[in-house]
Design a protein around this motif. Sequence first.
Motif, short mmCIF file in Angstrom:
data_model
loop_
_atom_site.label_atom_id
_atom_site.label_comp_id
_atom_site.label_asym_id
_atom_site.label_seq_id
_atom_site.Cartn_x
_atom_site.Cartn_y
_atom_site.Cartn_z
N SER A 54 -2.77 -13.90 38.49
CA SER A 54 -1.92 -12.66 38.29
C SER A 54 -0.92 -13.46 37.01
CB SER A 54 -1.87 -12.29 39.12
OG SER A 54 -1.28 -13.69 40.29
N GLY A 55 0.22 -13.48 36.70
CA GLY A 55 0.59 -14.08 36.39
C GLY A 55 2.12 -13.22 35.26
N PRO A 56 2.58 -14.11 34.34
CA PRO A 56 3.39 -13.30 33.64
C PRO A 56 3.57 -11.95 33.40
CG PRO A 56 2.91 -15.37 32.44
CD PRO A 56 2.22 -15.06 33.74
N TRP A 57 3.89 -11.09 33.00
CA TRP A 57 3.73 -9.64 31.79
C TRP A 57 4.68 -9.58 30.93
CZ3 TRP A 57 0.43 -5.69 32.72
CH2 TRP A 57 -1.02 -6.07 34.25
N VAL A 58 4.26 -8.98 29.47
CA VAL A 58 5.31 -8.49 28.38
C VAL A 58 5.33 -7.49 28.74
CG1 VAL A 58 5.65 -8.12 26.32
CG2 VAL A 58 4.62 -10.71 27.15
N ARG A 92 -4.35 -12.66 20.97
CA ARG A 92 -5.47 -13.70 21.13
C ARG A 92 -5.28 -14.56 22.48
NH1 ARG A 92 -6.77 -14.73 14.70
NH2 ARG A 92 -8.51 -13.05 14.82
N ARG A 93 -3.83 -14.99 22.50
CA ARG A 93 -3.50 -15.43 23.66
C ARG A 93 -2.89 -14.99 25.06
NH1 ARG A 93 0.30 -16.67 19.89
NH2 ARG A 93 2.42 -16.24 21.17
N ALA A 94 -3.55 -13.31 24.90
CA ALA A 94 -3.31 -13.24 26.20
C ALA A 94 -4.68 -13.11 26.93
CB ALA A 94 -3.11 -11.05 25.49
N HIS A 95 -4.31 -12.77 28.25
CA HIS A 95 -4.81 -13.26 28.98
C HIS A 95 -5.57 -11.70 29.50
CE1 HIS A 95 -7.18 -12.48 33.07
NE2 HIS A 95 -7.79 -13.66 33.35
N THR A 96 -5.48 -10.56 29.46
CA THR A 96 -5.50 -8.76 29.12
C THR A 96 -5.02 -8.27 28.68
OG1 THR A 96 -7.36 -9.61 31.32
CG2 THR A 96 -6.80 -7.11 30.83
N PHE A 156 -0.67 -11.06 30.37
CA PHE A 156 -0.27 -9.64 30.42
C PHE A 156 0.35 -9.06 29.95
CE2 PHE A 156 -2.07 -11.96 34.19
CZ PHE A 156 -3.26 -12.31 34.45
N VAL A 157 -0.67 -8.27 29.09
CA VAL A 157 0.40 -7.39 28.36
C VAL A 157 -0.16 -5.93 29.00
CG1 VAL A 157 -0.46 -7.33 26.54
CG2 VAL A 157 1.50 -6.23 26.80
N SER A 158 0.76 -4.02 28.97
CA SER A 158 0.70 -3.10 28.78
C SER A 158 0.75 -2.59 27.47
CB SER A 158 1.12 -2.25 30.21
OG SER A 158 0.14 -2.50 31.46
N LEU A 159 -0.24 -1.95 27.08
CA LEU A 159 0.13 -1.05 25.94
C LEU A 159 -0.61 0.17 26.14
CD1 LEU A 159 -0.95 -3.32 23.04
CD2 LEU A 159 1.91 -3.36 23.57
#
Length: 338
Positions: free
Chosen positions: A66-70, A131-135, A109-112
């Motif tokens: 878990s962590g920060p999300w964009v 590329r720097r995103a975990h997922t 993390f980011v949702s697209l």
Amino acid sequence: MDFLTARGDVDDIVGRLRAWLSLADTAAPGLVVETSGSTGAPKRVLLRRSALLASARASAARLGASGPWVLALPPSYVAGVQVLLRSLLADHRPVVLDRDGWPDDDGWFVSLVPTQLTRMLESHDDVEALRRAHTVLLGGGPIGPALRARAADLGVSVVATYGSAETAGGCVYDGLPLDGVAVALGEGGRIRIAGPTLFTEYVDQPAMTAEVLVDGWFHTSDAGRFDEDGRLVVVGRVDDVIVSGGLNVPGPAVAARLREHPAVAAAEVLGVPDPEWGHRVVAFVVGRVPLDELRDWVGQEQPRAWAPRQVVMLDEIPLLPNGKADRQALLAVVGSDA
């Protein structure tokens, strides 16, 4: 009825979510989000806090972190709400892409939606950031294998999700349900979902709620199948089957084939009322390809009778705010008689 709404600017929603999370379970109202309205009027979906928390925790468990999300999606829809909520649960301030830009560090993390990712993969700066995103969670529409492959080739880690406002967001990751979620197929391959992430009701629409919430199962409007590995494959909406001249034509399958054409940047397929065929198969295509060529292209891999009878060339596919194709706008392109 007391409930929290996901409306307003991002900072306002974040403030209300913080206060909401601090309440005791017995005092916390439900949260209302709207469906996309891609096929008609949006519905107001009431989610218990426990459903949203179950979804966030199951997601973190499946992703292993878990962590920060964009935030790159509208905060009023369930995917945007979950981005904000998951950041807060991980004790991070949500990053708003339009305002803050991409994070400089790694592991976020980011949702697209697929359209966003497709465009971002054309940008060097976006690719370097992703590329720097975990997922990258990818949902909200059909995800072609070519898009997954391109992302992987560029070093972007993508997980395909399936879900809706009624399931508190994505509840199936890469074809496998999250812990606690059950998936089954009903008549015609209609997807049914059960588990702790389900919604409570459509606000002020008891009859519609009773129609889709049956014995603890949410009966979706989507059709699917299980592949040889037991993973769910979403075929399309149940009503995406176009009955044309007495033949059932799966619109999403035809659209997926059209997207494989090298000169087609995007495509959607819908059924349009027709006095001769009942419904004619119409392809909406971003690209300049003759109708006969596209019909031949479809016929090489699928029954020739599935090939579109009309092609509408567009500069871009009209989208709803959440990135899904605006089906009503597409139908309006071919005339009010549609």
